[in-house]
Design an enzyme around this catalytic site. Structure first.
Site, PDB file in Angstrom:
ATOM      1  N   ARG A 164     -10.285   2.955   5.574  1.00  0.00           N
ATOM      2  CA  ARG A 164      -9.845   3.324   5.207  1.00  0.00           C
ATOM      3  C   ARG A 164      -9.103   5.333   5.341  1.00  0.00           C
ATOM      4  O   ARG A 164      -7.849   5.287   4.175  1.00  0.00           O
ATOM      5  CB  ARG A 164      -9.108   2.392   3.920  1.00  0.00           C
ATOM      6  CG  ARG A 164      -9.193   0.798   3.930  1.00  0.00           C
ATOM      7  CD  ARG A 164      -7.823   0.749   4.923  1.00  0.00           C
ATOM      8  NE  ARG A 164      -7.868  -1.285   4.382  1.00  0.00           N
ATOM      9  CZ  ARG A 164      -8.379  -1.658   5.450  1.00  0.00           C
ATOM     10  NH1 ARG A 164      -8.896  -1.201   6.839  1.00  0.00           N
ATOM     11  NH2 ARG A 164      -8.273  -3.306   5.424  1.00  0.00           N
ATOM     12  N   SER A 213      -2.719  -5.142  -0.315  1.00  0.00           N
ATOM     13  CA  SER A 213      -4.540  -4.775  -0.157  1.00  0.00           C
ATOM     14  C   SER A 213      -3.953  -3.347  -1.552  1.00  0.00           C
ATOM     15  O   SER A 213      -3.844  -2.800  -1.293  1.00  0.00           O
ATOM     16  CB  SER A 213      -5.703  -4.894   0.686  1.00  0.00           C
ATOM     17  OG  SER A 213      -5.736  -5.923   1.429  1.00  0.00           O
ATOM     18  N   GLU A 295      -6.579   1.280  -3.026  1.00  0.00           N
ATOM     19  CA  GLU A 295      -6.763   1.639  -1.895  1.00  0.00           C
ATOM     20  C   GLU A 295      -4.489   1.746  -1.267  1.00  0.00           C
ATOM     21  O   GLU A 295      -4.223   2.525  -0.463  1.00  0.00           O
ATOM     22  CB  GLU A 295      -6.242  -0.108  -0.397  1.00  0.00           C
ATOM     23  CG  GLU A 295      -5.972   0.114   0.623  1.00  0.00           C
ATOM     24  CD  GLU A 295      -6.463  -0.960   1.820  1.00  0.00           C
ATOM     25  OE1 GLU A 295      -6.325  -1.147   2.322  1.00  0.00           O
ATOM     26  OE2 GLU A 295      -8.011  -1.343   1.201  1.00  0.00           O
TER      27      GLU A 295
END
Length: 302
Positions: A164, A213, A295
């Site tokens: 990520r 998310s 995130e």
């Protein structure tokens, strides 16, 4: 501001440009006509003025006080998708889903992009992934424009993609990405994507206003500190264990359908959403000792 051929808007509210529909204004919003317009603008822009590249706002909370910067948002001139041999070249503004579908039509497998919300620029910067495949597994190279207005071509390795994240400077703008794609029968690729969509819709709140998310999975966490007790956890599981599924603050809510999705249930402010997220992080830490990492990107002033 330097002269431009695209659109340069002062004091532009950003709430309608994010999936969560919250946030205050940016000092300026620049929508360049093309790469040359972008390069010339950045070369002439004073160094002390901050720049923030923004995609389609699918993974973003803009705080209620807005952003003291020039927000750069790429439009239709940056959303082309071209296929040649085993390479797929996509403009940074092309939607991930559209790139997956266009590749499948040509018998190339980028099906992992089909259910990822957002555009290619954000997917590359965040090394987005799904069903075991990440951008890092398929990316060949990217075209970027630096803060100083120089155009560069970077190989995938230069981005240092990891879970990520990448090391690409925040104020560099991705304009194009080239992917290596394995071949496959178009019918089989389309069937796989339909299966992925059905699975997503069955498990995620796709009808609600969310930003995907909320927290990263706390992979490799050991509750005892012993190396042989390391196990992978899912963020939704530790949120559930902390009793925060369905939790609310103002118009913000942790989804009942998937507890790692922060949603605008109606009338939420950015403060509601970020505040609820921080409350979830505290509850999870208190109950399990795990510190969840955001995130969703949060930018701007309260």
């Amino acid at each position: 501001m330097p002269p431009v051929r695209g659109r340069l808007t002062p004091n532009r509210n950003l709430s309608d440009l994010t999936w969560l529909r919250v946030g205050g204004p940016a000092d300026w919003l620049f929508q360049p006509a093309d790469v040359d317009d972008l390069c010339n603008f950045l070369k002439a822009l004073p160094d002390e003025i901050e720049v923030f590249p923004m995609g389609v706002g699918s993974n973003l909370i803009v705080r209620d006080g807005g952003l003291r910067a020039v927000v750069i948002r790429l439009g239709r001139n940056f959303n082309t998708v071209d296929v040649a041999a085993d390479k797929v070249t996509a403009g940074a503004a092309a939607l991930d889903a559209q790139v997956a579908k266009r590749a499948a039509e040509a018998g190339l497998d980028l099906t992992f992009l089909r259910t990822i919300p957002g555009s290619i620029g954000g997917a590359v910067r965040m090394n987005a992934g799904c069903y075991g495949t990440y951008v890092a597994d398929r990316l060949h190279e990217v075209e970027v424009v630096t803060r100083s207005g120089e155009k560069e071509i970077l190989p995938c390795s230069a981005l240092n993609l990891s879970y990520r994240q990448s090391t690409l400077p925040q104020d560099w703008i991705i304009t194009k990405a080239v992917f290596n794609a394995p071949t496959g029968a178009p019918e089989a690729l389309n069937a796989r994507m339909e299966e992925q969509l059905a699975k997503r819709d069955a498990t995620q709140p796709t009808k609600d206003r969310s930003a995907g998310s909320t927290f990263r999975n706390p992979a490799g966490f050991s509750s005892t500190g012993r190396a042989d007790d390391v196990h992978d956890l899912k963020a939704w599981k530790v949120i559930d264990d902390a009793g925060m599924r369905g939790a609310r603050r103002g118009g913000a809510q942790m989804s009942e359908k998937h507890s790692n999705f922060l949603i605008n249930a109606g009338g939420a402010t950015a403060t509601d959403l970020e505040g609820l997220g921080e409350e979830v992080r505290k509850k999870v830490y208190d109950s399990s000792g795990i510190t969840l990492e955001w995130e969703i990107m949060r930018i701007g002033e309260n």
